[in-house]
Design a protein around this motif. Structure first.
Motif, mmCIF file in Angstrom:
data_model
loop_
_atom_site.group_PDB
_atom_site.id
_atom_site.type_symbol
_atom_site.label_atom_id
_atom_site.label_comp_id
_atom_site.label_asym_id
_atom_site.label_seq_id
_atom_site.Cartn_x
_atom_site.Cartn_y
_atom_site.Cartn_z
ATOM 1 N N GLN A 155 41.075 -54.701 -25.716
ATOM 2 C CA GLN A 155 42.380 -54.542 -24.811
ATOM 3 C C GLN A 155 43.299 -55.328 -25.439
ATOM 4 O O GLN A 155 42.971 -56.327 -26.151
ATOM 5 C CB GLN A 155 42.329 -55.062 -23.403
ATOM 6 N N SER B 252 41.959 -50.328 -23.789
ATOM 7 C CA SER B 252 42.814 -50.714 -22.687
ATOM 8 C C SER B 252 44.411 -51.368 -22.902
ATOM 9 O O SER B 252 44.129 -52.233 -23.794
ATOM 10 C CB SER B 252 42.096 -51.645 -21.675
ATOM 11 N N ILE C 47 42.398 -46.980 -20.799
ATOM 12 C CA ILE C 47 42.486 -47.472 -19.552
ATOM 13 C C ILE C 47 43.971 -48.064 -19.680
ATOM 14 O O ILE C 47 44.587 -48.527 -20.862
ATOM 15 C CB ILE C 47 41.415 -48.726 -19.448
ATOM 16 N N SER D 266 45.941 -51.117 -17.775
ATOM 17 C CA SER D 266 45.701 -52.253 -17.245
ATOM 18 C C SER D 266 46.828 -53.101 -16.886
ATOM 19 O O SER D 266 47.348 -53.975 -17.833
ATOM 20 C CB SER D 266 44.606 -53.203 -18.161
#
Length: 369
Positions: free
Chosen positions: A206, A226, A273, A275
């Motif tokens: 991420q 992410s 993803i 986030s």
């Protein structure tokens, strides 16, 4: 401050171009659901233990987190370490002694990680100072900053069957490129550790700096990514792009609201993803506005799901907000209190990850500290 070579800076400003968003960017098949509801221990669970240290990850395991969330910096001598901040903050760490009597960098507190060697970082005590906003933190005096490899080795000792999941962030500030290594070198060094680990397939990568996500996907398309975002990193001057979003302008996407366009932009960089922060940081919510006063909204979650992405908001430390966002069918929660959110998830009948044997964890902690 680290001074990057001019050519590296030039490459970073020219290598992450995108075409205009198309339906091909935006549509994707739905990904399968996780085995357990994803309770992520933020920095190991900083509400309960000194953050980002081996003890914090030990208690994340004890508390039954599904995923250990952590951050990476890179030292002057090129070692990937686990720490949240770009510099050593005095409220978190204390100096002990220099690595040599005449070390000109001492004291090390207040210096950027990118300007310190691993040996210099290892002299710091980062386990004695309880944070004022987290009065229930267990302290572990003498706890050191660990390398990413050391954290992997410790967790593997406690988790020999490699059930643990990971959410690992690159700490790159898109506004200040000279405070850390450049994007490409940062991503490459992290990836080198990832591929040598038995946890490779369990890692989510991420970043707030979406250039890092693009670079990681280019390096290894199989790694789950992410896209982190909040109201600060999504903000841009009229007609310009936020420096955080890899050159993308949210206004170029066809969504009818900023929330929808954020999801579409994350999909355009092939993030798996989304986030988002649950809270606003620089933009106070309008109390007269309809709907949620949180940065994460149902509209954002629905659009991300429509595009095939999961949604895992951060950092959720209130159960009333957990109640709200779970109604929107988020796929996981990043929290400073994984024990509390796991207990809540069990109450709701959600499947939660099993806990690891406490005695084995403590034995591994003693061995690896």
């Amino acid at each position: 401050m680290v001074l990057l070579p001019f050519l590296a800076v030039l490459l970073l400003t020219t290598s992450f171009a995108f075409s205009s968003p198309t339906q091909e960017h935006l549509d994707a098949p739905q990904k399968p659901q996780s085995k357990y509801f994803d309770v992520q221990a933020h920095r190991g669970g900083r509400g309960n233990t000194m953050e980002s240290t081996l003890p914090s990850f030990a208690w994340g395991l004890i508390d039954g987190a599904t995923t250990l969330e952590l951050d990476n910096g890179i030292t002057q001598d090129g070692v990937v370490v686990v720490w949240h901040d770009e510099s050593i903050l005095p409220e978190k760490c204390s100096d002990t002694e220099p690595i040599s009597p005449d070390d000109p960098m001492f004291p090390y507190v207040g210096k950027y990680i990118a300007n310190l060697t691993l040996a210099q970082l290892k002299t710091l005590d980062c386990g004695s100072k309880r944070q004022i906003n987290y009065p229930m933190q267990l302290t572990y005096p003498g706890a050191q900053i660990s390398t990413l490899q050391e954290v992997f080795d410790f967790v593997e000792c406690a988790d020999p069957s490699h059930q643990m999941l990971w959410n690992i962030e690159s700490k790159i500030d898109a506004r200040y490129p000279n405070r850390t290594l450049g994007v490409r070198e940062f991503v490459q060094k992290q990836h080198d550790i990832f591929i040598s680990s038995p946890y490779l397939k369990s890692i989510t990568y991420q970043s707030f700096d979406w250039r890092a996500i693009v670079a990681m996907k280019s390096l290894n398309p199989e790694i789950t990514t992410s896209a982190l975002i909040d109201d600060e990193t999504s903000a841009a001057s009229p007609g310009s792009a936020s420096p955080w979003l890899a050159g993308l302008r949210l206004d170029d996407f066809p969504g009818s609201s900023p929330d929808i366009r954020i999801a579409q932009a994350a999909r355009a960089i092939d993030a798996d993803i989304l986030s988002p922060s649950t809270s606003f940081y620089i933009t106070p919510p309008d109390p007269a506005a309809k709907g949620s006063t949180q940065f994460t909204t149902k509209e954002m979650v629905d659009e991300a799901h429509r595009l095939g992405m999961k949604v895992k908001p951060w950092t959720v430390n209130r159960l009333d907000i957990v109640d709200q966002i779970i109604e929107w069918e988020v796929d996981g929660i990043i929290t400073d209190y994984p024990n509390v959110v796991r207990r809540w998830a069990k109450q709701q009948g959600l499947r939660v990850a099993p806990k690891f044997p406490k005695q084995r964890i403590f034995a591994c902690l003693e061995k690896h500290m």
